[in-house]
Design a protein around this motif. Structure first.
Motif, short mmCIF file in Angstrom:
data_model
loop_
_atom_site.label_atom_id
_atom_site.label_comp_id
_atom_site.label_asym_id
_atom_site.label_seq_id
_atom_site.Cartn_x
_atom_site.Cartn_y
_atom_site.Cartn_z
N GLY A 7 0.78 -1.23 0.00
CA GLY A 7 0.00 0.00 0.00
C GLY A 7 0.80 1.27 0.00
N ARG A 18 -3.46 4.09 2.64
CA ARG A 18 -3.86 3.01 3.53
C ARG A 18 -2.91 1.83 3.32
NH1 ARG A 18 -9.07 -1.01 3.50
NH2 ARG A 18 -9.44 -1.10 5.75
N SER A 20 -1.65 -2.02 4.21
CA SER A 20 -2.20 -3.30 4.62
C SER A 20 -1.06 -4.23 5.01
CB SER A 20 -2.99 -3.95 3.49
OG SER A 20 -4.09 -3.16 3.11
N CYS A 21 -1.35 -5.13 5.92
CA CYS A 21 -0.38 -6.13 6.33
C CYS A 21 -1.11 -7.46 6.38
CB CYS A 21 0.21 -5.79 7.69
SG CYS A 21 1.32 -7.05 8.35
N ALA A 22 -0.79 -8.33 5.43
CA ALA A 22 -1.41 -9.64 5.36
C ALA A 22 -0.52 -10.67 6.05
CB ALA A 22 -1.64 -10.04 3.91
N ARG A 71 -7.85 -3.77 12.38
CA ARG A 71 -7.55 -5.14 11.98
C ARG A 71 -8.83 -5.88 11.62
NH1 ARG A 71 -4.33 -7.48 16.80
NH2 ARG A 71 -4.45 -9.43 15.60
N GLU A 72 -8.70 -6.84 10.73
CA GLU A 72 -9.77 -7.75 10.38
C GLU A 72 -9.22 -9.16 10.59
OE1 GLU A 72 -12.04 -7.30 6.79
OE2 GLU A 72 -11.63 -5.14 6.69
N THR A 77 -5.56 -9.73 8.56
CA THR A 77 -4.99 -8.52 7.99
C THR A 77 -5.10 -7.36 8.97
OG1 THR A 77 -5.62 -9.24 5.77
CG2 THR A 77 -5.08 -6.92 6.03
N PHE A 79 -4.43 -3.00 9.18
CA PHE A 79 -4.37 -1.82 8.33
C PHE A 79 -3.80 -0.63 9.09
CE2 PHE A 79 -6.87 -3.85 5.12
CZ PHE A 79 -7.76 -4.67 5.81
N GLN A 81 -4.37 3.36 8.36
CA GLN A 81 -4.92 4.47 7.59
C GLN A 81 -4.13 5.72 7.96
OE1 GLN A 81 -7.45 4.56 5.20
NE2 GLN A 81 -6.77 6.69 4.91
N CYS A 95 5.20 -3.74 9.22
CA CYS A 95 4.26 -4.30 10.19
C CYS A 95 4.98 -5.39 10.97
CB CYS A 95 3.01 -4.84 9.51
SG CYS A 95 3.26 -6.18 8.35
#
Length: 123
Positions: A7, A18, A20-22, A71-72, A77, A79, A81, A95
């Motif tokens: 991102g 934004r 992201s960290c997967a 986080r989700e 993942t 995030f 922002q 991350c």
């Protein structure tokens, strides 16, 4: 845990990005996640951290009010922002995952690291 940050990019001052960290290798639903940043030749700097369920967060003073970590867990993942970006936010952003229960703010509190994504903010 393997972490993949994405991102990053080039943005003008005042803009937003934004990150992201997967995560892969194991679920992250029970561990603390954090974001750090580093300018070449300087120490890695804490940016934000988030508790396993998102209930608690911490931010460095330099980003408080402008950045938001979330986080989700269902998607493994996390995030970051970033709003109202400034040239001094330019850095490689990493991350990290911690097996500790506290919201660590030093690099030594984290056990796993992603490869980093470059954020460049132009003036």
């Amino acid at each position: 845990v393997q972490l993949q940050a994405s991102g990053g990019g080039l943005v003008q001052a005042g803009g937003s990005l934004r990150l992201s960290c997967a995560a892969s290798g194991r679920p992250i639903s029970d561990i603390v996640m954090g974001w750090f940043r580093q300018i070449p030749g300087t120490e890695r700097e804490f940016v934000a951290s988030i508790q396993w369920n998102g209930g608690y967060t911490k931010y460095s003073d330099s980003v408080k009010g402008r950045f938001a970590v979330s986080r989700e867990n269902a998607k493994n993942t996390v995030f970051l922002q970033m709003n109202s970006l400034k040239p001094e936010d330019t850095a490689v952003y990493y991350c990290a995952a911690s097996t500790r229960t506290v919201l660590g703010i030093t690099r030594y509190d984290y056990d796993y690291w992603g490869q980093g994504t470059l954020v460049t903010v132009s003036s």
